[in-house]
Scaffold this motif. Structure first.
Motif, PDB file in Angstrom:
ATOM      1  N   ALA A  90       0.826  -1.209   0.000  1.00  7.35           N
ATOM      2  CA  ALA A  90       0.000   0.000   0.000  1.00  7.35           C
ATOM      3  C   ALA A  90       0.856   1.252   0.000  1.00  7.35           C
ATOM      4  N   GLY A  91       0.508   2.178  -0.890  1.00  2.73           N
ATOM      5  CA  GLY A  91       1.204   3.457  -0.948  1.00  2.73           C
ATOM      6  C   GLY A  91       2.491   3.448  -1.731  1.00  2.73           C
ATOM      7  N   VAL A  92       2.856   2.310  -2.304  1.00  3.78           N
ATOM      8  CA  VAL A  92       4.086   2.208  -3.094  1.00  3.78           C
ATOM      9  C   VAL A  92       3.716   1.951  -4.554  1.00  3.78           C
ATOM     10  N   PHE A  93       4.169   2.840  -5.431  1.00  7.50           N
ATOM     11  CA  PHE A  93       3.849   2.802  -6.847  1.00  7.50           C
ATOM     12  C   PHE A  93       5.144   2.735  -7.661  1.00  7.50           C
ATOM     13  N   ALA A  94       5.030   2.345  -8.921  1.00  6.96           N
ATOM     14  CA  ALA A  94       6.191   2.347  -9.817  1.00  6.96           C
ATOM     15  C   ALA A  94       5.728   2.683 -11.224  1.00  6.96           C
ATOM     16  N   ALA A  95       6.609   3.334 -11.986  1.00 12.91           N
ATOM     17  CA  ALA A  95       6.282   3.725 -13.353  1.00 12.91           C
ATOM     18  C   ALA A  95       7.561   3.927 -14.153  1.00 12.91           C
ATOM     19  N   GLY A  96       7.402   3.935 -15.473  1.00 14.87           N
ATOM     20  CA  GLY A  96       8.538   4.178 -16.351  1.00 14.87           C
ATOM     21  C   GLY A  96       9.318   2.914 -16.661  1.00 14.87           C
ATOM     22  N   ASP A  97      10.595   3.085 -17.003  1.00 14.37           N
ATOM     23  CA  ASP A  97      11.441   1.962 -17.424  1.00 14.37           C
ATOM     24  C   ASP A  97      11.514   0.845 -16.400  1.00 14.37           C
ATOM     25  N   VAL A  98      11.342   1.180 -15.119  1.00 12.18           N
ATOM     26  CA  VAL A  98      11.525   0.192 -14.056  1.00 12.18           C
ATOM     27  C   VAL A  98      10.273  -0.626 -13.778  1.00 12.18           C
ATOM     28  N   ALA A  99       9.131  -0.223 -14.327  1.00  8.67           N
ATOM     29  CA  ALA A  99       7.852  -0.838 -13.964  1.00  8.67           C
ATOM     30  C   ALA A  99       7.445  -1.937 -14.933  1.00  8.67           C
ATOM     31  N   ASN A 100       7.111  -3.099 -14.396  1.00  8.60           N
ATOM     32  CA  ASN A 100       6.543  -4.198 -15.162  1.00  8.60           C
ATOM     33  C   ASN A 100       5.045  -4.200 -14.870  1.00  8.60           C
ATOM     34  N   GLN A 101       4.292  -3.632 -15.803  1.00  3.01           N
ATOM     35  CA  GLN A 101       2.881  -3.362 -15.557  1.00  3.01           C
ATOM     36  C   GLN A 101       1.969  -4.430 -16.138  1.00  3.01           C
ATOM     37  N   ARG A 102       0.852  -4.652 -15.466  1.00  5.18           N
ATOM     38  CA  ARG A 102      -0.218  -5.497 -16.010  1.00  5.18           C
ATOM     39  C   ARG A 102      -1.095  -4.601 -16.875  1.00  5.18           C
ATOM     40  N   HIS A 103      -0.801  -4.603 -18.162  1.00  5.60           N
ATOM     41  CA  HIS A 103      -1.470  -3.693 -19.092  1.00  5.60           C
ATOM     42  C   HIS A 103      -2.821  -4.276 -19.509  1.00  5.60           C
ATOM     43  N   PRO A 104      -3.887  -3.460 -19.539  1.00  8.06           N
ATOM     44  CA  PRO A 104      -5.222  -3.980 -19.855  1.00  8.06           C
ATOM     45  C   PRO A 104      -5.342  -4.571 -21.252  1.00  8.06           C
ATOM     46  N   ILE A 105      -4.505  -4.118 -22.197  1.00  9.48           N
ATOM     47  CA  ILE A 105      -4.603  -4.595 -23.572  1.00  9.48           C
ATOM     48  C   ILE A 105      -3.544  -5.633 -23.896  1.00  9.48           C
ATOM     49  N   PHE A 106      -2.301  -5.362 -23.509  1.00  8.12           N
ATOM     50  CA  PHE A 106      -1.171  -6.174 -23.953  1.00  8.12           C
ATOM     51  C   PHE A 106      -0.701  -7.216 -22.940  1.00  8.12           C
ATOM     52  N   GLY A 107      -1.271  -7.212 -21.748  1.00  5.22           N
ATOM     53  CA  GLY A 107      -0.789  -8.122 -20.721  1.00  5.22           C
ATOM     54  C   GLY A 107       0.424  -7.541 -20.008  1.00  5.22           C
ATOM     55  N   ARG A 108       1.134  -8.366 -19.284  1.00  7.31           N
ATOM     56  CA  ARG A 108       2.243  -7.845 -18.482  1.00  7.31           C
ATOM     57  C   ARG A 108       3.427  -7.484 -19.360  1.00  7.31           C
ATOM     58  N   LEU A 109       3.981  -6.287 -19.132  1.00  2.74           N
ATOM     59  CA  LEU A 109       5.089  -5.809 -19.953  1.00  2.74           C
ATOM     60  C   LEU A 109       5.866  -4.706 -19.237  1.00  2.74           C
ATOM     61  N   ARG A 110       7.091  -4.519 -19.691  1.00  6.36           N
ATOM     62  CA  ARG A 110       7.932  -3.401 -19.239  1.00  6.36           C
ATOM     63  C   ARG A 110       8.426  -2.677 -20.480  1.00  6.36           C
ATOM     64  N   VAL A 111       8.235  -1.371 -20.520  1.00  9.73           N
ATOM     65  CA  VAL A 111       8.513  -0.582 -21.724  1.00  9.73           C
ATOM     66  C   VAL A 111       9.583   0.461 -21.412  1.00  9.73           C
ATOM     67  N   GLU A 112      10.514   0.651 -22.363  1.00  6.30           N
ATOM     68  CA  GLU A 112      11.668   1.506 -22.120  1.00  6.30           C
ATOM     69  C   GLU A 112      11.707   2.746 -23.019  1.00  6.30           C
ATOM     70  N   HIS A 113      10.534   3.216 -23.466  1.00  5.11           N
ATOM     71  CA  HIS A 113      10.524   4.329 -24.411  1.00  5.11           C
ATOM     72  C   HIS A 113      10.052   5.634 -23.756  1.00  5.11           C
TER      73      HIS A 113
END
Length: 413
Positions: free
Chosen positions: A270-293
């Motif tokens: 709780a209260g800890v978030f991540a974003a950007g190059d370091v984040a491996n996100q559960r994307h609603p369309i593409f599934g889990r991914l980490r993007v470096e752009h």
């Protein structure tokens, strides 16, 4: 009890946009932005292109001018983070052991360049490109008549090679596969980009790899696995990045090719978030991914800030990036690591085409070379229309996609 505010770990494009969004959305509590670069948050694309070649400075690439942060009460701390204490809700700074309290924290720590574990990799003159300081180091030696070896021809390596040639530097590139960008965009694109680079004077050593850097006090030669010896004045390595997850891992945050987050950039703490190059996100369309752009760092940083303020919308950006090399412009929208069909609309030979990446007949991603129109801005452009195919997971017959007489806007429903 008074609010401890929000701490953002990482002061690049992602962290900077998160800080700006917090203020734009009306957040009035303390915001602390921690980063180990002296510069204010800025975009990195010109480091391999226009800034590299001396054609522009970074003013237009700053998230905000330097005085904005003080005027908007965003504290900039130049430091590295040693630890994240999620129980005490404190960030521990390296060296000073200073602790900064938080109510919420955003991990926007980005990544670091992968390094070759081969003899001579630490020799002076073996350079990488990630930061402004890195870029300035390369610019010092990138003068006409110098000889450079570029290791790896992904986006950074390809853009650096193009900029070096435009500056009059002799370039030899060592890469795996059939050509530049082949690993990401496929062999057809790799072959096109190989031909472009050869025409511009880049010597390409395909299906090869560097095994050693050699020199007396400074790199003078590069040795490859296929027996080539390449004389050089400097080398630039561009073999990818790894996410900076050490602090998160030590704090008990789940890690798997980055910091694991849900569709709202939340970790399971709780209260800890991540974003950007370091984040491996559960994307609603593409599934889990980490993007470096760049585009993802900018937009996901903003989305994470809104999530921290209670927004419930998922981050479902279609993901896009671009690359300018010589006079050629490449645009891409969507996400495809694997595909079973690649369909061309236009001409590979004339270097003006759209490429559609399909799996089981569904369009996963679309790229364009020299077709004009940014996918996020030009509403009349082909790539803008193609976005709907990606978002709606439209199944389209390959022959229809290839037919330039058919308007892509008619296929998106």
């Amino acid at each position: 009890m008074a609010s401890a505010g929000i701490v953002i770990i990482g002061a690049g494009m992602c962290g900077g946009n998160a800080a700006v969004t917090l203020r734009e959305e009306g957040y009035r509590e303390r915001v602390v932005l921690i980063g180990d670069e002296h510069e204010v948050p800025y975009g990195r694309p010109p480091l391999s292109k226009t800034y590299f070649r001396g054609e522009e400075d970074l003013t237009s690439w700053m998230v905000k001018p330097s005085d904005w942060y003080e005027q908007n009460h965003v504290e900039r701390v130049h430091a590295r983070v040693q630890a994240l204490d999620t129980q005490a809700r404190e960030v521990v700074l390296e060296g000073s052991r200073e602790r900064i309290a938080f109510d919420q924290v955003l991990m926007a720590s980005g990544g670091r360049n992968l390094r070759l574990s081969i003899p001579g990799a630490d020799l002076p003159g073996v350079l990488g490109l990630r930061t402004l300081a890195d870029c300035n180091s390369i610019k010092e030696v990138a003068v006409p008549g110098m000889r450079a070896v570029v290791v790896g021809m992904g986006f950074i390596g390809s853009e650096v090679a193009a900029s070096l040639r435009q500056l009059g530097v002799s370039v030899t590139a060592v890469l795996s596969g059939v050509g530049p960008l082949a690993r990401v965009l496929g062999d057809d694109i790799g072959s096109v980009m190989a031909a472009i680079n050869r025409e511009k004077g880049v010597e390409l050593l395909l299906d090869d790899r560097v095994v050693a850097f050699v020199g007396d006090g400074r790199v003078e030669r590069v040795l490859t696995s296929r027996g080539a010896t390449l004389e050089c004045d400097f080398a630039v390595t561009g073999i990818g990045i790894e996410p900076a997850v050490e602090v998160a891992r030590a704090s008990g945050i789940p890690i798997d090719n980055g910091i694991l987050v849900d569709d709202r950039c939340r970790t399971d703490i709780a209260g800890v978030f991540a974003a950007g190059d370091v984040a491996n996100q559960r994307h609603p369309i593409f599934g889990r991914l980490r993007v470096e752009h760049y585009n993802n760092a900018e937009r996901q940083g903003r989305a994470a800030a809104r999530s921290m303020l209670g927004a419930t919308d998922p981050y479902d950006d279609l993901l896009s990036f671009w690359s300018d090399q010589y006079e050629h412009a490449l645009e891409y929208v969507g996400y495809a690591l694997h595909w079973d069909q690649f369909v061309v609309r236009g001409s590979l030979e004339q270097r003006s085409f759209l490429g559609f990446y399909l799996a089981d007949g569904t369009v996963l991603a679309v790229m364009g070379l020299n077709r004009g129109g940014e996918p996020d801005l030009d509403e009349d452009g082909e790539l803008f229309a193609a976005k709907a195919l990606v978002r709606n997971r439209v199944a389209v017959a390959p022959g229809v996609l290839a037919d330039e007489a058919i308007d892509l806007r008619d296929l998106s429903h």
